[in-house]
Design an enzyme around this catalytic site. Structure first.
Site, short mmCIF file in Angstrom:
data_model
loop_
_atom_site.label_atom_id
_atom_site.label_comp_id
_atom_site.label_asym_id
_atom_site.label_seq_id
_atom_site.Cartn_x
_atom_site.Cartn_y
_atom_site.Cartn_z
N HIS A 280 7.53 4.92 0.90
CA HIS A 280 8.04 3.65 0.37
C HIS A 280 8.88 3.89 -0.89
O HIS A 280 9.96 3.30 -1.05
CB HIS A 280 6.89 2.72 -0.01
CG HIS A 280 6.03 2.28 1.13
ND1 HIS A 280 4.76 2.77 1.33
CD2 HIS A 280 6.24 1.37 2.12
CE1 HIS A 280 4.22 2.18 2.39
NE2 HIS A 280 5.10 1.33 2.90
N TYR B 252 0.85 -1.20 0.00
CA TYR B 252 0.00 0.00 0.00
C TYR B 252 0.88 1.23 0.00
O TYR B 252 0.88 2.06 0.91
CB TYR B 252 -0.95 0.01 1.20
CG TYR B 252 -2.22 0.77 0.87
CD1 TYR B 252 -3.16 0.21 0.01
CD2 TYR B 252 -2.46 2.04 1.37
CE1 TYR B 252 -4.31 0.90 -0.33
CE2 TYR B 252 -3.60 2.74 1.04
CZ TYR B 252 -4.53 2.17 0.20
OH TYR B 252 -5.67 2.86 -0.15
N VAL C 166 9.54 10.72 5.37
CA VAL C 166 8.97 11.48 4.25
C VAL C 166 7.61 12.01 4.70
O VAL C 166 6.80 11.26 5.26
CB VAL C 166 8.83 10.59 3.00
CG1 VAL C 166 8.19 11.36 1.85
CG2 VAL C 166 10.19 10.02 2.59
#
Lengths: 281, 281
Positions: free
Chosen positions: A37, A32, A176
């Site tokens: 990522h 997801y 992030v």
């Protein structure tokens, strides 16, 4: 991009690359994907010749009342995004491949897994260490990249790798954030619009702590008091913990001297969110 | 024959061999070699291109009241014997190399470590699994050979390797015995002459059990009764356990149907001895 779903094929691919002298970079994920990522994957690509990511929602790191079933999944979209970043192999094993009948071996890291999320989520880090240990045996990476949002997880993996002499370089990647400061998380999908406004208070309270430290504040109680006041201003925020701990050992810190982790966990609506920063006095 | 005492050098040697396409065989030991150890080494040599043995008396597998300090050691003799067998590398790390300050990671295999020696020696198999997991990361063997005298240890390692997908073939080697039947053990050195006569009752009771089974006996109580009578005939023997268990899962067995482990542990003089046989009804 190759998608592999068995341990044996993944080990064969890793062996072949190693025989060819190629360096393997690895990013283990629960899928997801968000920008966080993708940033880890891009960073892994700069550190290795071949980049493997895993997508595996690991049941052993969820508690019995946690969101294993509800955890968001979207394999097609994830594969598309991984391809876009230039990943070489997506390793996506089934739960049965990872935990076959009779499975009974766990990796336990002790001291650093006790406080913070270890206290709120008993067994969580045992599940994390076990699955990462196994993924390392299968993917055989030279280097693995983990996000610093899961700071305690990163420390746990670093300890495991050092203690068991796993021949893998562990690299942390900065958190992030969305434009407004919210740390990216697959669980942000649980937030309503109103939840999301309150969720911003986590990163805002970290900013305030950094500001206080930069102005010379070293008293932990003062810093945590300010953090808690900011979090308490959000009616949808229920604090799980807000703590100051040594950035390496996770020992409690009252007075800031060295690098100090400020770690937060809070329930916001039906999401449990975490965020952190390392304060450098 | 090369003697290596640091993890980094050992990993470099293993990496080099692997790059050259050579197959690494490994025998982990606690030293003080007898014919049993040498048989494992000879067998490893037939399975691999390069043979590594480790000599490391592992503190984490000894209980607080056990014989870690007293455990017999003779490095010079061991090196001589290993050289004679054609070992390529003896890996002999220090305790500080294996367990540096801050060490806190353990590998726990659950069900198969609970009964038998797991009950008598709490923490023993956690220490065994942890040190073997670490040695595997450092020596990077393709194949590792373990003696069947430590049957529960062999099962524990097999489970760990399968559960964590360690890419190592685990090979068991039959028990090596003295001419009179006593299973070879470094701890036999603790036996006085009188102890040694009584110690023979362990292997003798196993023989009797095999004889009963070959004659058709399937009742566990009958078999264990005979075993216990033989052991009790030795005044210096104090039984720790004598049990029948499924040879793979170590579940208790009342009535013999499949391969069944008959496992013994007994104190004889100041030695604690173990022995076993797999009964095949």
């Amino acid at each position: 991009m190759r998608v592999i779903d068995t341990l044996a094929e993944m080990q064969q691919q890793a062996d072949q690359w190693r025989r060819e002298g190629l360096r393997i970079g690895f990013v283990p994920t629960m899928g997801y994907f968000h920008e966080g990522h993708l940033a880890l994957m891009r960073h892994a690509r700069t550190l290795a010749d071949k980049t493997v990511i895993s997508i595996f929602v690991n049941p052993t790191q969820f508690g019995p009342n946690e969101d294993f079933e509800a955890y968001p999944r979207d394999m097609d979209r994830d594969l598309e995004l991984a391809r876009g970043v230039g990943v070489d192999v997506v390793f996506a094993p089934t739960v049965d491949q990872m935990y076959p009948p009779g499975f009974q071996t766990y990796v336990q890291v002790e001291e650093v897994t006790r406080p913070l999320c270890g206290r709120s989520r008993p067994g969580h880090f045992r599940g994390v260490a076990t699955v990462v240990a196994k993924l390392f045996q299968v993917v055989k990476p030279h280097v693995a990249v983990f996000g610093q949002k899961d700071y305690q997880q990163l420390l746990t993996i670093r300890r495991m790798v050092e203690d068991l002499a796993m021949d893998v370089q562990v690299v942390g990647h900065p958190i992030v954030r969305e434009a407004d400061g919210l740390a990216m998380s697959s669980r942000n999908t649980y937030l309503s619009e109103e939840d999301r406004r309150d969720a911003l208070l986590l990163s805002r309270s970290l900013e305030e702590a950094r500001r206080l430290v930069s102005k010379g504040e070293r008293n932990g109680e003062v810093i945590l008091g300010a953090v808690r006041r900011i979090l308490a201003s959000g009616p949808r925020v229920r604090i799980d913990y807000a703590e100051l701990r040594d950035a390496e050992t996770l020992e409690p810190v009252q007075h800031l001297e060295g690098p100090t982790l400020l770690a937060l966990a809070a329930h916001v609506g039906r999401a449990r969110l975490i965020d952190n920063t390392v304060l450098e006095p």
